[in-house]
Design a protein around this motif. Structure first.
Motif, PDB file in Angstrom:
ATOM      1  N   ARG A  28       0.830  -1.201   0.000  1.00 43.53           N
ATOM      2  CA  ARG A  28       0.000   0.000   0.000  1.00 43.53           C
ATOM      3  C   ARG A  28       0.866   1.253   0.000  1.00 43.53           C
ATOM      4  O   ARG A  28       0.632   2.197  -0.745  1.00 43.53           O
ATOM      5  CB  ARG A  28      -0.934   0.008   1.219  1.00 43.53           C
ATOM      6  CG  ARG A  28      -1.903   1.185   1.242  1.00 43.53           C
ATOM      7  CD  ARG A  28      -2.633   1.275   2.572  1.00 43.53           C
ATOM      8  NE  ARG A  28      -1.767   1.713   3.650  1.00 43.53           N
ATOM      9  CZ  ARG A  28      -1.358   2.984   3.838  1.00 43.53           C
ATOM     10  NH1 ARG A  28      -1.711   3.926   2.996  1.00 43.53           N
ATOM     11  NH2 ARG A  28      -0.590   3.290   4.852  1.00 43.53           N
ATOM     12  N   ARG A  29       1.905   1.251   0.808  1.00 46.73           N
ATOM     13  CA  ARG A  29       2.794   2.409   0.900  1.00 46.73           C
ATOM     14  C   ARG A  29       3.607   2.595  -0.382  1.00 46.73           C
ATOM     15  O   ARG A  29       3.837   3.717  -0.819  1.00 46.73           O
ATOM     16  CB  ARG A  29       3.706   2.271   2.114  1.00 46.73           C
ATOM     17  CG  ARG A  29       2.949   2.458   3.417  1.00 46.73           C
ATOM     18  CD  ARG A  29       3.819   2.231   4.628  1.00 46.73           C
ATOM     19  NE  ARG A  29       3.064   2.416   5.850  1.00 46.73           N
ATOM     20  CZ  ARG A  29       2.932   3.585   6.479  1.00 46.73           C
ATOM     21  NH1 ARG A  29       3.525   4.656   6.029  1.00 46.73           N
ATOM     22  NH2 ARG A  29       2.207   3.665   7.574  1.00 46.73           N
ATOM     23  N   ILE A  30       4.044   1.504  -0.981  1.00 47.17           N
ATOM     24  CA  ILE A  30       4.787   1.586  -2.239  1.00 47.17           C
ATOM     25  C   ILE A  30       3.886   2.138  -3.342  1.00 47.17           C
ATOM     26  O   ILE A  30       4.289   2.995  -4.135  1.00 47.17           O
ATOM     27  CB  ILE A  30       5.372   0.214  -2.609  1.00 47.17           C
ATOM     28  CG1 ILE A  30       6.489  -0.151  -1.634  1.00 47.17           C
ATOM     29  CG2 ILE A  30       5.862   0.190  -4.050  1.00 47.17           C
ATOM     30  CD1 ILE A  30       6.958  -1.585  -1.725  1.00 47.17           C
ATOM     31  N   LYS A  31       2.651   1.661  -3.373  1.00 47.60           N
ATOM     32  CA  LYS A  31       1.699   2.150  -4.370  1.00 47.60           C
ATOM     33  C   LYS A  31       1.402   3.626  -4.153  1.00 47.60           C
ATOM     34  O   LYS A  31       1.332   4.399  -5.117  1.00 47.60           O
ATOM     35  CB  LYS A  31       0.407   1.331  -4.292  1.00 47.60           C
ATOM     36  CG  LYS A  31      -0.594   1.694  -5.341  1.00 47.60           C
ATOM     37  CD  LYS A  31      -1.822   0.808  -5.268  1.00 47.60           C
ATOM     38  CE  LYS A  31      -2.814   1.209  -6.334  1.00 47.60           C
ATOM     39  NZ  LYS A  31      -4.020   0.390  -6.294  1.00 47.60           N
ATOM     40  N   ALA A  32       1.254   4.040  -2.899  1.00 40.67           N
ATOM     41  CA  ALA A  32       0.974   5.447  -2.595  1.00 40.67           C
ATOM     42  C   ALA A  32       2.127   6.354  -3.014  1.00 40.67           C
ATOM     43  O   ALA A  32       1.920   7.518  -3.354  1.00 40.67           O
ATOM     44  CB  ALA A  32       0.687   5.608  -1.109  1.00 40.67           C
ATOM     45  N   ALA A  33       3.343   5.823  -3.014  1.00 39.22           N
ATOM     46  CA  ALA A  33       4.510   6.606  -3.422  1.00 39.22           C
ATOM     47  C   ALA A  33       4.601   6.744  -4.939  1.00 39.22           C
ATOM     48  O   ALA A  33       5.406   7.520  -5.437  1.00 39.22           O
ATOM     49  CB  ALA A  33       5.785   5.954  -2.890  1.00 39.22           C
ATOM     50  N   GLY A  34       3.772   5.992  -5.675  1.00 41.93           N
ATOM     51  CA  GLY A  34       3.778   6.068  -7.126  1.00 41.93           C
ATOM     52  C   GLY A  34       4.866   5.241  -7.785  1.00 41.93           C
ATOM     53  O   GLY A  34       5.183   5.449  -8.959  1.00 41.93           O
ATOM     54  N   TYR A  35       5.426   4.300  -7.051  1.00 40.65           N
ATOM     55  CA  TYR A  35       6.528   3.496  -7.591  1.00 40.65           C
ATOM     56  C   TYR A  35       6.126   2.749  -8.856  1.00 40.65           C
ATOM     57  O   TYR A  35       6.889   2.706  -9.828  1.00 40.65           O
ATOM     58  CB  TYR A  35       7.039   2.503  -6.548  1.00 40.65           C
ATOM     59  CG  TYR A  35       8.128   1.615  -7.089  1.00 40.65           C
ATOM     60  CD1 TYR A  35       9.438   2.080  -7.168  1.00 40.65           C
ATOM     61  CD2 TYR A  35       7.860   0.339  -7.559  1.00 40.65           C
ATOM     62  CE1 TYR A  35      10.447   1.285  -7.694  1.00 40.65           C
ATOM     63  CE2 TYR A  35       8.854  -0.456  -8.088  1.00 40.65           C
ATOM     64  CZ  TYR A  35      10.136   0.018  -8.149  1.00 40.65           C
ATOM     65  OH  TYR A  35      11.133  -0.768  -8.678  1.00 40.65           O
ATOM     66  N   ARG A  41       6.823   3.493 -16.511  1.00 43.58           N
ATOM     67  CA  ARG A  41       7.433   4.528 -17.344  1.00 43.58           C
ATOM     68  C   ARG A  41       8.864   4.138 -17.717  1.00 43.58           C
ATOM     69  O   ARG A  41       9.288   4.303 -18.859  1.00 43.58           O
ATOM     70  CB  ARG A  41       7.434   5.860 -16.609  1.00 43.58           C
ATOM     71  CG  ARG A  41       8.103   6.976 -17.363  1.00 43.58           C
ATOM     72  CD  ARG A  41       8.079   8.254 -16.509  1.00 43.58           C
ATOM     73  NE  ARG A  41       8.927   9.270 -17.075  1.00 43.58           N
ATOM     74  CZ  ARG A  41      10.201   9.479 -16.733  1.00 43.58           C
ATOM     75  NH1 ARG A  41      10.769   8.741 -15.799  1.00 43.58           N
ATOM     76  NH2 ARG A  41      10.916  10.425 -17.293  1.00 43.58           N
ATOM     77  N   SER A  42       9.579   3.604 -16.752  1.00 42.55           N
ATOM     78  CA  SER A  42      10.946   3.179 -16.987  1.00 42.55           C
ATOM     79  C   SER A  42      11.012   2.053 -18.007  1.00 42.55           C
ATOM     80  O   SER A  42      11.884   2.040 -18.884  1.00 42.55           O
ATOM     81  CB  SER A  42      11.587   2.731 -15.673  1.00 42.55           C
ATOM     82  OG  SER A  42      12.864   2.213 -15.900  1.00 42.55           O
ATOM     83  N   PRO A  50      13.449   7.536 -10.611  1.00 45.82           N
ATOM     84  CA  PRO A  50      14.165   8.510  -9.783  1.00 45.82           C
ATOM     85  C   PRO A  50      14.711   7.875  -8.497  1.00 45.82           C
ATOM     86  O   PRO A  50      14.060   7.027  -7.882  1.00 45.82           O
ATOM     87  CB  PRO A  50      13.095   9.555  -9.461  1.00 45.82           C
ATOM     88  CG  PRO A  50      12.102   9.426 -10.559  1.00 45.82           C
ATOM     89  CD  PRO A  50      12.101   7.974 -10.942  1.00 45.82           C
ATOM     90  N   GLY A  51      15.910   8.307  -8.115  1.00 51.37           N
ATOM     91  CA  GLY A  51      16.578   7.758  -6.937  1.00 51.37           C
ATOM     92  C   GLY A  51      15.735   7.780  -5.679  1.00 51.37           C
ATOM     93  O   GLY A  51      15.627   6.746  -4.994  1.00 51.37           O
ATOM     94  N   PRO A  52      15.108   8.908  -5.330  1.00 56.43           N
ATOM     95  CA  PRO A  52      14.305   8.925  -4.099  1.00 56.43           C
ATOM     96  C   PRO A  52      13.175   7.895  -4.092  1.00 56.43           C
ATOM     97  O   PRO A  52      12.881   7.304  -3.057  1.00 56.43           O
ATOM     98  CB  PRO A  52      13.736  10.349  -4.061  1.00 56.43           C
ATOM     99  CG  PRO A  52      14.709  11.165  -4.842  1.00 56.43           C
ATOM    100  CD  PRO A  52      15.210  10.241  -5.931  1.00 56.43           C
ATOM    101  N   ILE A  53      12.572   7.633  -5.255  1.00 52.15           N
ATOM    102  CA  ILE A  53      11.500   6.630  -5.341  1.00 52.15           C
ATOM    103  C   ILE A  53      12.087   5.228  -5.142  1.00 52.15           C
ATOM    104  O   ILE A  53      11.527   4.403  -4.413  1.00 52.15           O
ATOM    105  CB  ILE A  53      10.785   6.716  -6.706  1.00 52.15           C
ATOM    106  CG1 ILE A  53      10.143   8.086  -6.916  1.00 52.15           C
ATOM    107  CG2 ILE A  53       9.755   5.610  -6.861  1.00 52.15           C
ATOM    108  CD1 ILE A  53       8.920   8.347  -6.086  1.00 52.15           C
ATOM    109  N   ARG A  54      13.211   4.940  -5.784  1.00 51.54           N
ATOM    110  CA  ARG A  54      13.853   3.629  -5.633  1.00 51.54           C
ATOM    111  C   ARG A  54      14.268   3.385  -4.184  1.00 51.54           C
ATOM    112  O   ARG A  54      14.066   2.301  -3.640  1.00 51.54           O
ATOM    113  CB  ARG A  54      15.086   3.513  -6.527  1.00 51.54           C
ATOM    114  CG  ARG A  54      14.761   3.243  -7.977  1.00 51.54           C
ATOM    115  CD  ARG A  54      16.006   3.043  -8.802  1.00 51.54           C
ATOM    116  NE  ARG A  54      16.800   4.285  -8.745  1.00 51.54           N
ATOM    117  CZ  ARG A  54      18.116   4.320  -8.635  1.00 51.54           C
ATOM    118  NH1 ARG A  54      18.813   3.224  -8.591  1.00 51.54           N
ATOM    119  NH2 ARG A  54      18.750   5.482  -8.582  1.00 51.54           N
TER     120      ARG A  54
END
Length: 88
Positions: A28-35, A41-42, A50-54
């Motif tokens: 849920r938290r990973i999905k909320a972050a838009g990962y 897209r990648s 992006p580094g902060p997302i990874r």
């Protein structure tokens, strides 16, 4: 002939329907972050995530693994105090 059911392996990990697990909270938290959007897209464009997302995903996965190792698992594992803050 008598048959005996032997439970083993991952049988103990089965949870009741409707109960949230640590992995569910992590997802849920990973999905909320838009990962997932960044990952798609990648894959489509070849642009890196992006580094902060990874790093946020790696931190969430790490926390989920550590919480799953606790005995007993805290009943309030969904509380923000256990999880990294999303500073994106």
């Amino acid at each position: 002939m008598k048959f005996t059911v032997i439970e083993g392996g991952k049988a103990a990990e089965v949870t009741a329907a409707g109960s949230m697990t640590i992995r569910d909270e992590a997802e849920r938290r990973i999905k909320a972050a838009g990962y997932e959007q960044w990952r798609v897209r990648s894959l489509a464009t070849g642009a890196p995530i992006p580094g902060p997302i990874r790093y946020l995903k790696m931190q969430i996965d790490f926390v989920a693994g550590k919480l799953e190792q606790l005995n007993p698992i805290p009943s309030d594992f969904t509380d923000d105090k256990y999880w990294p803050a999303a500073r994106i």
